[in-house]
Scaffold this active site. Structure first.
Site, short mmCIF file in Angstrom:
data_model
loop_
_atom_site.label_atom_id
_atom_site.label_comp_id
_atom_site.label_asym_id
_atom_site.label_seq_id
_atom_site.Cartn_x
_atom_site.Cartn_y
_atom_site.Cartn_z
N GLU A 114 -4.00 -9.44 3.92
CA GLU A 114 -4.82 -9.04 5.08
C GLU A 114 -5.98 -9.99 5.35
OE1 GLU A 114 -3.58 -7.06 2.82
OE2 GLU A 114 -2.90 -5.18 3.70
N GLU A 166 0.83 -1.22 0.00
CA GLU A 166 0.00 0.00 0.00
C GLU A 166 0.86 1.26 0.00
OE1 GLU A 166 -2.38 -1.66 3.28
OE2 GLU A 166 -4.12 -1.11 2.09
N1 T1G Z 1 4.41 -7.51 11.76
C1 T1G Z 1 5.17 -7.83 12.82
N2 T1G Z 1 6.05 -8.86 12.85
C2 T1G Z 1 6.16 -9.59 11.73
C3 T1G Z 1 5.39 -9.33 10.57
C4 T1G Z 1 4.49 -8.23 10.62
N3 T1G Z 1 3.76 -7.88 9.58
N4 T1G Z 1 5.73 -10.25 9.63
C5 T1G Z 1 6.67 -11.04 10.18
N5 T1G Z 1 6.93 -10.65 11.44
C6 T1G Z 1 7.90 -11.26 12.35
C7 T1G Z 1 7.54 -12.71 12.67
O1 T1G Z 1 6.60 -12.75 13.75
C8 T1G Z 1 8.90 -13.27 13.02
O2 T1G Z 1 9.18 -12.81 14.34
C9 T1G Z 1 9.86 -12.52 12.10
O3 T1G Z 1 9.16 -11.33 11.68
C10 T1G Z 1 10.23 -13.32 10.87
O4 T1G Z 1 8.99 -13.72 10.28
C11 T1G Z 1 -2.71 -1.78 6.94
C12 T1G Z 1 -3.32 -4.04 8.20
C13 T1G Z 1 7.08 -11.58 5.70
C14 T1G Z 1 6.62 -13.71 4.45
O5 T1G Z 1 0.48 -10.47 6.92
O6 T1G Z 1 3.93 -13.46 5.89
O7 T1G Z 1 -0.40 -4.72 6.52
O8 T1G Z 1 8.97 -15.00 15.59
O9 T1G Z 1 9.42 -16.16 10.68
O10 T1G Z 1 9.23 -17.18 7.17
O11 T1G Z 1 -3.48 -3.03 5.11
O12 T1G Z 1 6.62 -13.15 8.10
O13 T1G Z 1 11.20 -14.21 14.74
O14 T1G Z 1 10.06 -13.00 16.64
O15 T1G Z 1 7.46 -15.37 9.24
O16 T1G Z 1 10.84 -15.40 6.23
C15 T1G Z 1 0.15 -7.81 6.40
C16 T1G Z 1 3.04 -11.42 7.58
C17 T1G Z 1 0.02 -7.26 7.78
C18 T1G Z 1 2.80 -10.49 6.43
C19 T1G Z 1 8.45 -13.58 6.14
N6 T1G Z 1 1.39 -8.53 6.29
N7 T1G Z 1 4.37 -11.96 7.55
O17 T1G Z 1 8.39 -14.97 6.37
O18 T1G Z 1 9.87 -15.10 8.43
S1 T1G Z 1 -1.54 -6.47 7.99
C20 T1G Z 1 1.46 -9.84 6.58
C21 T1G Z 1 4.69 -12.99 6.72
C22 T1G Z 1 -1.42 -5.05 7.05
C23 T1G Z 1 -2.50 -3.02 6.13
C24 T1G Z 1 -2.69 -4.28 6.90
C25 T1G Z 1 6.08 -13.54 6.86
C26 T1G Z 1 7.04 -13.07 5.76
P1 T1G Z 1 9.90 -13.82 15.41
P2 T1G Z 1 8.86 -15.19 9.69
P3 T1G Z 1 9.63 -15.73 7.02
#
Ligand code: T1G
Length: 686
Positions: free
Chosen positions: A124, A104
């Site tokens: 999302e 975004e």
């Molecule tokens: N926020 C906070 N922490 C996050 C995070 C996030 N979005 N994504 C990953 N982490 C942390 C995760 O908990 C882990 O922490 C570390 O990063 C490594 O992640 C307004 C509302 C990016 C594909 O849904 O899909 O944007 O356990 O082990 O396998 O419209 O993380 O090591 O302490 O998963 O290489 C939308 C979610 C949010 C993406 C990487 N975004 N993340 O995968 O590593 S909502 C998501 C993932 C949003 C807007 C809306 C995956 C990854 P720890 P990992 P990975």
């Protein structure tokens, strides 16, 4: 450390986001971006801004950890508005997994350049939300409506090439984000890259596209996302306001609470006491047993690039095992997980033999032979003689005592349980069963194996059935009791499928094979307490040889893809009720769900209380990734928190009036209710 840096190079301002591990758009990033755009605006020499991120990925979304906390301004939508309103064009360089709020931010810039290997998406909906920072309004202005709705409602990422072809990217480069950003900024200056304001582009979403997506929309999450996308036909400011209102509504929903919990559950389970122990090598592996499980486990390892030596005791089944594995790999080719050439190369690293001596040098052996302690003892006795020092000796047993298995060797410290779920090359859950002498390095290596196999490992202590099957064995009884008390089994299945399970418990037991449950009931019969209620209907089914889908009949009758109720089941139930003087009563669907879930929560609470599972969230992960638990509830103990522990407690106390033996209140549940605490409070304490 500031999360956003700006470097001025003449007419170019380079803005770098640096917020490891995934550059989540937390407060520091949001505030830093607004400040950087202002700095560039105030510098007359600057004519263009190049925005990029350090580390392994551009912004992977809003910071999920901030959800549920009091919002800290600027919010992400405001940051997107600042980017879009910038008088100086911003070219955004995307790499890694640019997701959600990260995409975004990029959509709000005036040009977008991808770096090879980039995946981008709006996940999302996987969190029970919808894009809440303009994604539903800006995406349909950059790509065609069907592509936009597909991304918004599926949550699935698309490749950089697809994004380039759809017009979401202006260019696709190779190189370091900073270099690509500098180069792209230069192209804006020399006119070879034309910036455009997204809000000024025409909306490309049509009513037909909306109608066709609405026709297949399932559940509140999808419907809400489509409602926001529909608003993109309005002026941008109005559409953004509608999207925002729907997003705030989604943030309050139970579905979001459950799905956010599921997201963290997948990661929380890796935080184990042995995490700091030094993992051993995992270059080569051996599997003993070429049946469904052994072949599945071997396939999972081959797919992870590990050479495998598979031992099949019976010579005539060695070829069968190889064929099964080859067929499993065909599936991977069909699913686009590997090419035909890769399949051939992978199969070449498989050795199938009857010679146990072939395991002498492997780093890890997983035994998947017949579930009999005598057979396991014999196998582990041989492994003890054959395998090199330091090799990990694992059993795939689904309930036998791993301590007893370890005692068959002179190296109990190297023995562990690795309980895969069938089909082992597909199901993500792996229960890592830690015996009393298992060394910490062996536990750490097992979690390293899980990551290599892209599985979700959950640590379990030893007990009958470990975490998942122990709880399953308990709550399945509640369905037999409800069936005998008058609920038709097909109503129990349909009520639980409406609750969110992919399949009801009777359909699942037909799929697994009724003979498996029968064998367990016979094994446990000698120790079954007198006062325990026992329902014989399933035994009547098995006595007819009706073992479920594999024999064409079980609780259901199977005819190709269709299934129908087996009319004999009602007769068995009537006969047993008559013999036991039970008068059937009717149940409503909610009663069935409440009772089933109370039983699941009760035994899950005991598993946590007895420290078989490290935390409540570990039990949630087992059910989410091994038992098809509805993701929007986040797992049985998250369901309990959302429902209210006091409500669950009173239900159990009420059921106990009918059957005090089965319905015993877990002490942990009573303690939490008395203290006004939740299972999630326990998760935080770990
Ligand atoms: N926020 C906070 N922490 C996050 C995070 C996030 N979005 N994504 C990953 N982490 C942390 C995760 O908990 C882990 O922490 C570390 O990063 C490594 O992640 C307004 C509302 C990016 C594909 O849904 O899909 O944007 O356990 O082990 O396998 O419209 O993380 O090591 O302490 O998963 O290489 C939308 C979610 C949010 C993406 C990487 N975004 N993340 O995968 O590593 S909502 C998501 C993932 C949003 C807007 C809306 C995956 C990854 P720890 P990992 P990975």
């Amino acid at each position: 450390m500031t999360a956003v840096h700006i470097t001025i190079e003449g007419a170019i301002a380079l803005v770098a986001i640096d917020n490891p591990p995934v550059n989540a758009a937390g407060f520091d990033v949001r505030a830093g971006l607004v400040a950087a755009v202002q700095t560039a605006a105030d510098n007359d020499a600057v004519k263009v801004i190049g925005l990029y991120a350090a580390g392994r990925t551009f912004v992977a979304g809003a910071d999920i950890r901030e959800f549920g906390q009091p919002p800290k301004l600027p919010l992400l939508p405001e940051v997107c508005d600042v980017l879009e309103a910038s008088a100086k064009p911003i070219v955004c360089v995307l790499h890694g997994t640019t997701l959600g709020g990260g995409l975004e931010l990029a959509l709000s810039c005036q040009a977008r350049v991808g770096i090879k290997g980039l995946k981008l998406g709006l996940p999302e909906v996987n969190l029970g939300l919808l894009p809440g920072a303009g994604g539903t309004q800006r995406l349909p202005r950059l790509v065609d409506g069907a592509t936009a709705l597909g991304m918004i409602t599926s949550g699935k990422p698309i490749t950089a090439q697809a994004a380039l072809e759809a017009g979401l990217l202006d260019d696709l480069q190779d190189g370091a984000p900073e270099d690509v950003a500098r180069q792209a900024a230069r192209q804006v200056l020399d006119g070879t890259l034309t910036p455009r304001v997204t809000a000024a582009q025409p909306n490309r979403l049509t009513q037909e596209q909306l109608d066709s997506f609405r026709a297949k929309a399932k559940g509140e999450v999808m419907v809400r996302a489509l409602k926001a996308a529909e608003a993109s036909s309005l002026p941008m400011a109005e559409g953004l306001a509608i999207e925002r209102a729907l997003f705030v509504e989604a943030l309050q929903s139970d579905a979001h609470k459950g799905m956010k919990h599921a997201f963290f559950a997948e990661r929380a389970v890796a935080h184990i006491p042995e995490a700091q122990a030094e993992a051993r090598d995992l270059a080569t592996a051996g599997v003993i047993g070429g049946g469904t499980m052994g072949s599945g486990i071997a396939t999972a390892m081959l797919l992870a690039g590990m050479p495998v030596t598979l031992i099949e005791m019976q010579a005539d089944r060695v070829e069968f095992a190889r064929e099964t594995i080859a067929r499993n790999l065909d599936g991977a080719v069909k699913r686009g997980k590997m090419s035909a050439e890769q399949r051939e190369a992978t199969l070449a690293t498989l050795t199938c033999t009857t010679d146990m001596g072939a395991l002498a040098d492997v780093d890890l052996v997983i035994e998947a032979v017949f579930e009999s302690m005598d057979v396991k003892r014999d196998v582990f006795g041989q492994l003890d003689q054959i395998c090199k020092a330091g090799a990990i000796l694992a059993s795939n047993t689904s309930y036998l005592d791993v301590n007893e298995i370890a005692a068959c060797t002179k190296r109990p410290q190297d023995v562990i349980g690795l309980h895969f779920f069938s089909p082992a090359h597909v199901m993500r859950l792996l229960e890592v069963v830690v015996a009393k002498d298992t060394a910490p390095e062996v536990v750490a290596t097992s979690f390293k194996l899980a990551k290599k196999l892209r599985k979700i490992a959950v640590r379990s202590e030893v007990c009958d059935g470990f975490i998942g099957n122990r709880i399953l064995a308990y709550y399945r009884k509640s369905t037999a009791y409800m069936q005998l008390d008058g609920a038709p089994f097909e109503q129990i299945d349909s009520a639980l499928e409406a609750f969110g399970f992919a399949m009801g418990p009777f359909a699942v037991s037909d799929l697994a094979g009724q003979d498996i449950g029968w064998a367990t009931r016979k094994r446990l019969a000698p120790t079954r307490p007198e006062e325990e209620r026992y329902v014989e209907i399933a035994d009547r089914v098995c006595e007819q040889g009706w073992f479920g889908r594999k024999s064409g009949k079980g609780f259901y009758v199977y005819d190709g893809k269709t299934r129908s109720v087996n009319p004999a089941i009602a007769e068995f139930a009537d006969a047993e009720r008559a013999a036991k003087g039970i008068t059937a009563r009717s149940f409503n669907d909610q009663e069935i769900v409440d009772c089933y879930m109370a039983a699941m929560v009760a035994e899950a609470a005991r598993v946590v209380e007895e420290k078989i599972a490290l935390r409540p969230i570990d039990v949630d992960a087992v059910f989410l990734f091994g038992y098809g638990f509805p993701r929007h509830w986040g797992g049985p103990l998250q369901y309990a928190d959302i429902t209210g522990l006091d409500v669950i407690l009173s239900r159990i106390e009420n059921y106990a009036k009918e059957d005090a033996h089965y319905w015993q209140v877990p002490a942990l549940l009573r303690e939490l209710v008395a203290a006004g605490k939740s299972f999630n409070d326990l998760n935080k304490n770990h």
